[in-house]
Scaffold this active site. Structure first.
Site, short mmCIF file in Angstrom:
data_model
loop_
_atom_site.label_atom_id
_atom_site.label_comp_id
_atom_site.label_asym_id
_atom_site.label_seq_id
_atom_site.Cartn_x
_atom_site.Cartn_y
_atom_site.Cartn_z
CD GLU A 91 -2.76 -0.89 2.55
OE1 GLU A 91 -2.91 -0.11 3.39
OE2 GLU A 91 -3.06 -2.23 3.16
CB CYS A 104 2.37 7.17 3.81
SG CYS A 104 2.69 6.06 5.16
CB CYS A 111 5.61 -5.95 9.54
SG CYS A 111 6.66 -5.08 10.71
CB CYS A 115 2.89 -3.52 16.84
SG CYS A 115 4.78 -2.94 16.74
CB CYS A 118 0.37 -3.07 13.84
SG CYS A 118 0.79 -2.30 12.04
CB CYS A 332 -1.16 0.70 9.42
SG CYS A 332 -0.52 2.20 10.07
N1 SAH Z 1 7.47 -0.25 11.30
C1 SAH Z 1 7.46 1.22 11.41
C2 SAH Z 1 6.62 2.03 10.37
C3 SAH Z 1 5.40 1.35 9.97
S1 SAH Z 1 3.78 1.82 11.09
C4 SAH Z 1 7.14 1.65 12.93
O1 SAH Z 1 6.84 0.96 13.51
O2 SAH Z 1 7.23 2.85 13.16
C5 SAH Z 1 3.75 3.62 10.95
C6 SAH Z 1 2.98 3.99 12.49
O3 SAH Z 1 1.57 3.76 12.77
C7 SAH Z 1 4.00 3.52 13.73
O4 SAH Z 1 4.01 4.47 14.66
C8 SAH Z 1 2.86 2.25 14.03
O5 SAH Z 1 3.00 2.05 15.52
C9 SAH Z 1 1.42 3.18 13.68
N2 SAH Z 1 0.39 2.22 13.87
C10 SAH Z 1 0.54 0.95 13.40
N3 SAH Z 1 -1.08 0.39 13.61
C11 SAH Z 1 -1.80 1.46 14.07
C12 SAH Z 1 -3.16 1.62 14.64
N4 SAH Z 1 -4.07 0.76 14.36
N5 SAH Z 1 -3.52 2.86 14.97
C13 SAH Z 1 -2.59 3.98 15.19
N6 SAH Z 1 -1.26 4.01 14.56
C14 SAH Z 1 -0.85 2.59 14.34
#
Ligand code: SAH
Length: 344
Positions: A91, A104, A111, A115, A118, A332
């Site tokens: 994406e 973006c 990944c 987390c 995510c 994301c």
């Molecule tokens: N892997 C990298 C970049 C990708 S995610 C990182 O972890 O920073 C980009 C941002 O979106 C990160 O801060 C991630 O923690 C956040 N993110 C992921 N899922 C999310 C969600 N459901 N709501 C809000 N932020 C989210």
């Protein structure tokens, strides 16, 4: 190294063309065309036909195909789901800010960071993206939308520092004068906190903005939502951020997804203030985007505002991120996830 010419620097491309018996000036011509986002060598009208043909045969361009395109009716955000040449999808989101159009991009297919909140990590890591596949997201978003791109954030699917070499090369390419010439100051790289890679990046002394996905004031909370914290706990991560600042002079931007009842109390904000002491920082508070598969919920508006006030009163600038594209699954990994589910 990858056989795709768009992953090559200008001197590397020059070496390939020299090998093909071409004069030195050709390299810049081909490089400029490729970095404009041409879909075929036929568009390179100032090259001899024979050269176009042999390039097409040896180095097919294979642009990514648009499989889904969604445009927000509210704010003009456009989301693309691209299919890569091996059939995998990633994406890209185009956001329209007052200071310029921001893309973006994804850095990996899936990944492996795990987390809890995510969507990108739900199916694990499939593979890392090649430099040209990151560049293509920027180029073809610009070509397709007709909107000039001035800013890039590496905040899509994947962990950029888990794909370190390819990401650094992508940065060099997209920053190059004969390419898109996007200033490092217009680029943000977001990481979940791979400490050794943050230290390595600090030594590159790039003028980009490092964004750290902190999401918690201490190990207890962070361990529960981000597995990476067990390898690199908050003390080490904050230490790496301090070293990064010392090496580059660049203020760190912290991302903090506000999750109801998990990390959003005033006590949590106070603990953050204590731990950030002396580190020039900026906090981006992001109300959690609810992911279908997860029990985690966003904090209320009031809770976010209270948290923000606590940080700013304590001397850390904090802004609440405006959510763009809320009507189009713009965050994301959600679109890719939906598409993969539909396919299976
Ligand atoms: N892997 C990298 C970049 C990708 S995610 C990182 O972890 O920073 C980009 C941002 O979106 C990160 O801060 C991630 O923690 C956040 N993110 C992921 N899922 C999310 C969600 N459901 N709501 C809000 N932020 C989210």
């Amino acid at each position: 190294m990858s056989k795709n010419l768009k992953s090559m620097t200008l001197p590397e491309l020059g070496a390939v063309l020299k090998e093909m018996g071409q004069p030195a000036f050709r390299a810049k011509q081909v490089y400029t065309w490729l970095h404009k986002g041409v879909r075929s060598y036929e568009e390179m009208t100032n090259l001899p036909k024979a050269l176009r043909d042999s390039l097409a045969e040896q180095f097919p361009i294979c642009p990514p195909q648009v499989v889904r395109r969604q445009e927000s009716q509210k704010d003009g955000t456009i989301k693309y789901l691209w299919q890569l040449s091996d059939g995998n999808c990633v994406e890209t989101v185009l956001m329209r800010y007052h200071y310029g159009n921001t893309v973006c991009i994804s850095t990996e297919v899936g990944c492996r960071m795990g987390c809890a909140f995510c969507a990108s990590t739900l199916g694990g890591l499939i593979r890392k993206l090649e430099p040209f596949e990151m560049l293509d997201q920027v180029l073809f978003t610009q070509v397709d939308s007709g909107l000039p791109v001035s800013h890039i954030v590496l905040m899509g699917i994947g962990e950029p520092l888990d794909n370190y070499e390819n990401v650094l090369r992508f940065l060099e390419l997209v920053n190059s004068e004969d390419g898109m010439n996007i200033s490092m100051r217009h680029i943000s790289l977001s990481t979940c906190g791979l400490v050794p890679k943050i230290d390595a990046l600090a030594q590159e002394k790039l003028q980009l903005t490092l964004s750290v996905s902190l999401h918690a004031p201490n190990d207890q909370i962070r361990d529960a939502i981000m597995p990476v914290n067990r390898a690199y706990p908050t003390e080490e991560l904050i230490g790496a951020c301090r070293r990064y600042y010392e090496a580059t002079g660049r203020r760190i931007s912290f991302e903090y997804a506000m999750i109801d009842g998990i990390n959003d109390s005033v006590e949590n904000a106070r603990e953050l203030l204590r731990r950030m002491k002396g580190l020039p920082a900026h906090f981006n508070l992001i109300p959690l985007n609810h992911v279908e598969e997860s029990p985690l919920k966003p904090s209320s508006k009031e809770t976010v505002a209270r948290f923000q006030k606590c940080l700013t009163d304590g001397g850390i600038p904090a802004t609440v991120r405006r959510t763009l594209g809320g009507d189009i699954d713009a965050s994301c990994g959600q679109l890719r996830r939906k598409y993969n589910k539909e396919k299976n």
